[in-house]
Motif scaffolding. Structure first.
Motif, PDB file in Angstrom:
ATOM      1  N   VAL A 169      -0.243   2.280  -8.454  1.00 48.42           N
ATOM      2  CA  VAL A 169      -1.267   1.814  -9.760  1.00 48.42           C
ATOM      3  C   VAL A 169      -1.440   3.026 -10.665  1.00 48.42           C
ATOM      4  O   VAL A 169      -1.369   3.247 -11.781  1.00 48.42           O
ATOM      5  N   TYR A 170      -1.638   4.474  -9.900  1.00 51.48           N
ATOM      6  CA  TYR A 170      -1.929   5.660 -10.535  1.00 51.48           C
ATOM      7  C   TYR A 170      -0.833   6.629 -10.807  1.00 51.48           C
ATOM      8  O   TYR A 170      -1.018   7.779 -11.169  1.00 51.48           O
ATOM      9  N   GLU A 171       0.469   6.269 -10.420  1.00 49.86           N
ATOM     10  CA  GLU A 171       1.658   6.802 -10.541  1.00 49.86           C
ATOM     11  C   GLU A 171       2.726   6.122 -11.317  1.00 49.86           C
ATOM     12  O   GLU A 171       3.507   5.550 -10.730  1.00 49.86           O
TER      13      GLU A 171
ATOM     14  N   MET B 219     -12.181   2.307  -5.283  1.00 51.04           N
ATOM     15  CA  MET B 219     -13.340   1.655  -5.690  1.00 51.04           C
ATOM     16  C   MET B 219     -13.287   1.113  -7.329  1.00 51.04           C
ATOM     17  O   MET B 219     -13.996   0.166  -7.655  1.00 51.04           O
ATOM     18  N   SER B 220     -12.472   2.015  -8.072  1.00 50.23           N
ATOM     19  CA  SER B 220     -12.245   1.636  -9.495  1.00 50.23           C
ATOM     20  C   SER B 220     -11.893   0.152  -9.528  1.00 50.23           C
ATOM     21  O   SER B 220     -12.257  -0.572 -10.536  1.00 50.23           O
ATOM     22  N   LEU B 221     -10.675  -0.157  -8.731  1.00 43.88           N
ATOM     23  CA  LEU B 221     -10.295  -1.457  -8.992  1.00 43.88           C
ATOM     24  C   LEU B 221     -11.156  -2.637  -8.275  1.00 43.88           C
ATOM     25  O   LEU B 221     -11.141  -3.515  -8.871  1.00 43.88           O
ATOM     26  N   ALA B 222     -11.806  -2.240  -7.110  1.00 44.41           N
ATOM     27  CA  ALA B 222     -12.583  -3.201  -6.657  1.00 44.41           C
ATOM     28  C   ALA B 222     -13.970  -3.588  -7.463  1.00 44.41           C
ATOM     29  O   ALA B 222     -14.173  -4.846  -7.457  1.00 44.41           O
ATOM     30  N   LEU B 223     -14.269  -2.863  -8.110  1.00 40.11           N
ATOM     31  CA  LEU B 223     -15.485  -2.957  -8.939  1.00 40.11           C
ATOM     32  C   LEU B 223     -15.240  -3.273 -10.445  1.00 40.11           C
ATOM     33  O   LEU B 223     -15.910  -3.450 -11.096  1.00 40.11           O
ATOM     34  N   SER B 224     -13.778  -3.059 -10.823  1.00 35.73           N
ATOM     35  CA  SER B 224     -13.298  -3.251 -12.035  1.00 35.73           C
ATOM     36  C   SER B 224     -13.917  -2.559 -13.155  1.00 35.73           C
ATOM     37  O   SER B 224     -14.612  -2.889 -14.233  1.00 35.73           O
TER      38      SER B 224
ATOM     39  N   HIS C  48       0.471   7.297  -0.725  1.00 33.33           N
ATOM     40  CA  HIS C  48       0.763   6.820  -2.380  1.00 33.33           C
ATOM     41  C   HIS C  48      -0.519   6.384  -2.929  1.00 33.33           C
ATOM     42  O   HIS C  48      -0.621   5.893  -3.924  1.00 33.33           O
ATOM     43  N   GLY C  49      -1.527   5.991  -2.007  1.00 33.15           N
ATOM     44  CA  GLY C  49      -2.826   5.291  -2.691  1.00 33.15           C
ATOM     45  C   GLY C  49      -2.612   3.752  -3.013  1.00 33.15           C
ATOM     46  O   GLY C  49      -1.740   3.209  -2.081  1.00 33.15           O
ATOM     47  N   VAL C  50      -3.284   3.541  -4.099  1.00 30.05           N
ATOM     48  CA  VAL C  50      -3.382   2.012  -4.336  1.00 30.05           C
ATOM     49  C   VAL C  50      -2.200   1.585  -4.823  1.00 30.05           C
ATOM     50  O   VAL C  50      -1.662   2.186  -5.821  1.00 30.05           O
ATOM     51  N   CYS C  51      -1.475   0.637  -4.568  1.00 28.95           N
ATOM     52  CA  CYS C  51      -0.164   0.110  -5.092  1.00 28.95           C
ATOM     53  C   CYS C  51      -0.338  -1.575  -5.092  1.00 28.95           C
ATOM     54  O   CYS C  51      -1.142  -2.150  -4.510  1.00 28.95           O
ATOM     55  N   ARG C  52       0.563  -1.814  -6.092  1.00 26.27           N
ATOM     56  CA  ARG C  52       0.561  -3.306  -6.370  1.00 26.27           C
ATOM     57  C   ARG C  52       2.047  -3.731  -5.794  1.00 26.27           C
ATOM     58  O   ARG C  52       3.080  -3.165  -6.046  1.00 26.27           O
TER      59      ARG C  52
ATOM     60  N   GLU D 192       5.490   0.462  11.138  1.00 23.37           N
ATOM     61  CA  GLU D 192       4.099   0.651  11.649  1.00 23.37           C
ATOM     62  C   GLU D 192       3.697   2.118  11.407  1.00 23.37           C
ATOM     63  O   GLU D 192       2.704   2.510  11.967  1.00 23.37           O
ATOM     64  N   LYS D 193       4.542   2.749  10.718  1.00 28.19           N
ATOM     65  CA  LYS D 193       4.120   4.175  10.955  1.00 28.19           C
ATOM     66  C   LYS D 193       3.397   4.461   9.700  1.00 28.19           C
ATOM     67  O   LYS D 193       2.548   5.672   9.599  1.00 28.19           O
ATOM     68  N   VAL D 194       3.485   3.718   8.598  1.00 24.77           N
ATOM     69  CA  VAL D 194       2.665   4.035   7.288  1.00 24.77           C
ATOM     70  C   VAL D 194       1.482   2.890   7.411  1.00 24.77           C
ATOM     71  O   VAL D 194       1.867   1.916   7.578  1.00 24.77           O
ATOM     72  N   ILE D 195       0.298   3.587   6.833  1.00 26.50           N
ATOM     73  CA  ILE D 195      -0.825   2.658   7.065  1.00 26.50           C
ATOM     74  C   ILE D 195      -0.848   1.764   5.627  1.00 26.50           C
ATOM     75  O   ILE D 195      -0.717   2.463   4.680  1.00 26.50           O
ATOM     76  N   MET D 196      -0.990   0.440   5.801  1.00 24.68           N
ATOM     77  CA  MET D 196      -0.839  -0.469   4.580  1.00 24.68           C
ATOM     78  C   MET D 196      -1.893  -1.473   4.803  1.00 24.68           C
ATOM     79  O   MET D 196      -2.043  -2.046   5.977  1.00 24.68           O
ATOM     80  N   ARG D 197      -3.039  -1.799   4.001  1.00 22.18           N
ATOM     81  CA  ARG D 197      -3.973  -2.290   4.185  1.00 22.18           C
ATOM     82  C   ARG D 197      -4.431  -2.989   2.650  1.00 22.18           C
ATOM     83  O   ARG D 197      -4.330  -2.314   1.664  1.00 22.18           O
ATOM     84  N   LYS D 198      -5.182  -4.324   2.487  1.00 22.07           N
ATOM     85  CA  LYS D 198      -5.689  -4.485   1.546  1.00 22.07           C
ATOM     86  C   LYS D 198      -6.659  -3.883   0.783  1.00 22.07           C
ATOM     87  O   LYS D 198      -7.392  -3.218   1.651  1.00 22.07           O
ATOM     88  N   ILE D 199      -6.864  -3.604  -0.411  1.00 17.47           N
ATOM     89  CA  ILE D 199      -7.990  -2.542  -0.886  1.00 17.47           C
ATOM     90  C   ILE D 199      -9.384  -3.532  -0.803  1.00 17.47           C
ATOM     91  O   ILE D 199      -9.098  -4.785  -0.420  1.00 17.47           O
ATOM     92  N   MET D 200     -10.345  -2.806  -0.748  1.00 24.08           N
ATOM     93  CA  MET D 200     -11.565  -3.423  -0.534  1.00 24.08           C
ATOM     94  C   MET D 200     -11.911  -4.209  -1.826  1.00 24.08           C
ATOM     95  O   MET D 200     -11.422  -3.901  -2.880  1.00 24.08           O
ATOM     96  N   ASN D 201     -12.687  -5.387  -1.699  1.00 29.59           N
ATOM     97  CA  ASN D 201     -13.171  -6.198  -2.768  1.00 29.59           C
ATOM     98  C   ASN D 201     -14.309  -5.651  -3.152  1.00 29.59           C
ATOM     99  O   ASN D 201     -15.028  -4.809  -2.781  1.00 29.59           O
ATOM    100  N   GLU D 202     -14.832  -6.258  -4.286  1.00 27.59           N
ATOM    101  CA  GLU D 202     -16.001  -5.781  -4.774  1.00 27.59           C
ATOM    102  C   GLU D 202     -17.245  -5.809  -3.889  1.00 27.59           C
ATOM    103  O   GLU D 202     -18.073  -5.124  -3.827  1.00 27.59           O
ATOM    104  N   LYS D 203     -17.383  -7.058  -3.040  1.00 24.56           N
ATOM    105  CA  LYS D 203     -18.510  -6.946  -2.080  1.00 24.56           C
ATOM    106  C   LYS D 203     -18.465  -5.879  -1.184  1.00 24.56           C
ATOM    107  O   LYS D 203     -19.517  -5.183  -0.666  1.00 24.56           O
TER     108      LYS D 203
END
Length: 169
Positions: A41-43, A145-150, A13-17, A55-66
């Motif tokens: 976010v984009y759907e 990256m769009s969200l991480a870099l605003s 699903h990509g980036v989700c809130r 455990e079957k679906v990868i879920m992780r925090k998105i990268m931050n700006e740094k």
């Protein structure tokens, strides 16, 4: 466990809130299992329910700006991958995309850009499978990256180019 309001990458699903953490939305008698309610976010208009302990679906925090800026600085160093055998190459692309690993996505994008350029120079058409994996890798990487870099997603490529090639170019 992710917090309500956090942005995460969620496999497929990509980036989700994260909009809520709740009980089982299907089996109301199941009081033990917790679920995330996610909005891609984009759907727009989509809602995903997934177990917190999935455990079957990868879920992780998105990268931050740094993290995003560090990755961009390393892009020139990230090597391309050339696999001659088409099925093996395609499987590598699939695995990289399913991993949601930003460095692997950069590797795919760089490889497929060069492959596209090489085929064009030889007067050959770009393979539809290459285009498919390139678009998928770009969508995943650039949306995060769009969200991480605003910045707007459509400005990510130009931003990366400026950072790699120097700000005055």
């Amino acid at each position: 466990m992710f917090e309500v309001g956090e942005l995460i990458m969620c496999g497929g699903h990509g980036v989700c809130r994260v909009t809520a953490v709740t009980g089982n939305p299907i089996d109301k008698l199941d009081k033990k299992r917790k679920y995330y309610i996610l909005e891609p976010v984009y759907e727009k208009g989509s809602t995903i329910y997934t177990p917190v302990d999935n455990e079957k679906v990868i879920m992780r925090k998105i990268m931050n700006e740094k993290d995003a800026k560090t990755l961009i600085k390393k892009i020139p160093e990230i090597e391309t991958v050339w696999i001659k055998e088409e099925k093996t190459r395609e499987q590598m692309y699939k695995d990289a995309i399913r991993s949601y690993d930003c460095r692997s996505l950069v590797q795919i994008i760089k490889t497929l850009y060069l492959r596209r350029q090489s085929r064009a120079e030889q007067g050959k058409k770009v393979l539809s499978s290459d285009e498919h994996y390139l678009k998928k890798a770009e969508e995943l990487l650039y949306s995060e990256m769009s969200l991480a870099l605003s910045i707007p997603k459509e400005n990510v490529v130009d931003y990366i180019s400026r950072e790699i090639n120097g700000k005055d170019k």
